[in-house]
Write an enzyme that holds these catalytic residues in place. Structure first.
Site: not given
Ligand code: MV4
Length: 453
Positions: A158, A203, A208, A237, A292
């Site tokens: 990231k 993960i 989210h 989203k 924000r």
């Molecule tokens: C993650 C992940 C899996 N593992 N980090 C970061 C910003 C957010 N918009 C999505 N992010 C993610 N970070 C780790 N270590 C997976 C995502 C992710 C995600 C997470 C939950 C629901 C939908 C998602 C869609 C794309 C990426």
């Protein structure tokens, strides 16, 4: 309380802020670019100032022009909305030095949370759960491989300056990690002018889940429960809801208390959102904090009855929270669909142009936050959010039924919108069961393409 506020934004959020000001008896100043002369925020504000040509850098991102507009109209405070200058610590700082209140947190809180790696380190210090990963910035590909072997593949790279998923990369092996690290570094430099990267364990199929908080300048902090924003397309989203379909009281309390600790650690005041990943074993990890008001704040407003924008304005004026945590109750279920001026049948290509026919749904349990109207010309210069459609019901099932009905009622002619994709989502069996993650949207996308072919 403030007498006059300038809104440094456009579109639906500018309207939303004007509405809150009206209810609080505060007069409003809208700023607008030459592309937004016929925009609704311009018509609904008490005073208007044109701040420049259409490109954001020359108008909505132009700090001297916005501050001049505040000065000539005697506005005491500036609400930045979301996007544009909302998370720019320099802007918040300059407002302060011009004796104009920035309606948001301190420049320090914004800067700390803007550096995702720094925010992560600060939260770890406070024993807030974070995803296993690097302690700080990874300097080079060798260090990345060393760290990835330690935490175990697959890993996610990231960008420290990223957030919202921009500049993320997954790697399953040493070889792919070296490649991904180098391209991610170049991409981060290009996108943010900051090449710094950090590493986390990937993960698998997380949700989210984010917690809305309110914190005043007296040190009182409370949370307004969660939003589930798992349904995303390219880190944008698409559908958000509250409560999260798999939440229970214990997990909500734990996540809510953790979010409050995050805010306290950041010396935070104003409205804010703490984003968590929730894994398949229902463990949660701090991901980032948004300093924000967010696009999806209405779902929280619907289930809690709290007006997040009004609270944010009161806090900025130095007033203490009048609510207490015990008084916050989540009732019913709210779902928001983002309607974008994009063509879902053509790779979500932006679809600006004239709206020739427009009808918004209404009736019990429906809220529409939109700046669109019949004959409005969607300009090509800004993001494509056209309307937020929010359905509220006694439970999730009723909210979905209302959302389906409202999507059917919604008429937008002359341009393409994402309404057909949203209609498919509202019929999707995984979504109906509350079992959403990213891959579902991809398969729905294929169905959409097939039906259209
Ligand atoms: C993650 C992940 C899996 N593992 N980090 C970061 C910003 C957010 N918009 C999505 N992010 C993610 N970070 C780790 N270590 C997976 C995502 C992710 C995600 C997470 C939950 C629901 C939908 C998602 C869609 C794309 C990426």
């Amino acid at each position: 309380m403030f007498k006059k506020i300038l809104i440094a934004n456009r579109g639906e959020i500018a309207l939303r802020i004007i509405r809150a000001c009206r209810e609080l008896g505060i007069s409003t100043v809208a700023v607008y670019s030459e592309a937004d002369r016929d925009a609704l925020h311009v018509r609904f504000a008490d005073e208007i100032v044109c701040i420049g040509p259409p490109p954001p850098a020359e108008s909505y991102l132009n700090i001297p022009r916005i501050l001049s507009a505040a000065e000539i109209t005697d506005a005491e405070a500036i609400h930045p909305g979301y996007g544009f200058l909302a998370e720019n610590p320099a802007f918040a700082e300059i407002c302060g030095s011009c004796n104009i209140v920035f309606i948001g947190p301190s420049p320090k809180s914004i800067a700390m949370m803007g550096d995702k790696s720094m925010a992560r380190a600060a939260m770890r210090q406070e024993q807030i759960p974070t995803v296993p990963g690097s302690d700080g910035i990874i300097e080079n590909a060798e260090e990345a491989v060393f760290m990835a072997r330690k935490i175990g593949y697959p890993v996610m790279i990231k960008a420290a300056a990223g957030g919202g998923g921009r500049g993320m990369r997954v790697a399953h092996t040493d070889v792919s990690l070296v490649q991904a690290f180098i391209t991610a570094q170049a991409e981060a430099e290009k996108a943010f002018g900051d090449q710094r990267l950090y590493l986390e364990k990937l993960i698998l199929e997380p949700r989210h889940v984010e917690i809305q908080i309110l914190a005043d300048q007296q040190g009182n902090i409370l949370h307004l429960g969660e939003r589930d924003c798992s349904l995303q397309r390219r880190h944008q989203k698409v559908v958000e809801e509250s409560p999260c379909p798999i939440m229970d009281d214990d997990l909500r309390r734990a996540m809510g208390e953790t979010a409050i600790r995050c805010a306290r650690a950041a010396g935070y005041y104003s409205a804010g959102t703490v984003e968590f990943l929730l894994d398949q074993d229902r463990r949660f990890y701090f991901m980032e904090m948004n300093t924000r008001v967010q696009v999806e704040h209405p779902v929280t407003e619907m289930v809690t009855g709290v007006d997040v924008i009004k609270e944010q304005i009161r806090i900025a004026a130095g007033l203490p929270l009048t609510l207490t945590q015990d008084a916050i109750e989540m009732r019913g279920h709210a779902i928001e669909c983002r309607i974008n001026a994009e063509d879902p049948y053509n790779q979500f290509m932006p679809s600006p142009g004239k709206i020739t026919g427009f009808h918004m749904p209404g009736g019990p349990g429906i809220r529409v936050d939109s700046h669109a109207y019949s004959e409005y010309v969607v300009p090509p210069y800004y993001d494509s959010l056209l309307a937020k459609l929010i359905a509220y019901g006694r439970d999730r099932c009723e909210a979905i039924a209302k959302m389906r009905r409202a999507l059917d009622e919604f008429v937008v002619e002359g341009i393409s919108t994402t309404i057909p994709l949203l209609q498919l989502i509202m019929e999707d069996s995984s979504f109906l069961q509350g079992k959403v993650h990213t891959s579902h949207l991809d398969s729905l996308q294929k169905r959409l393409d097939m039906e259209h072919a």
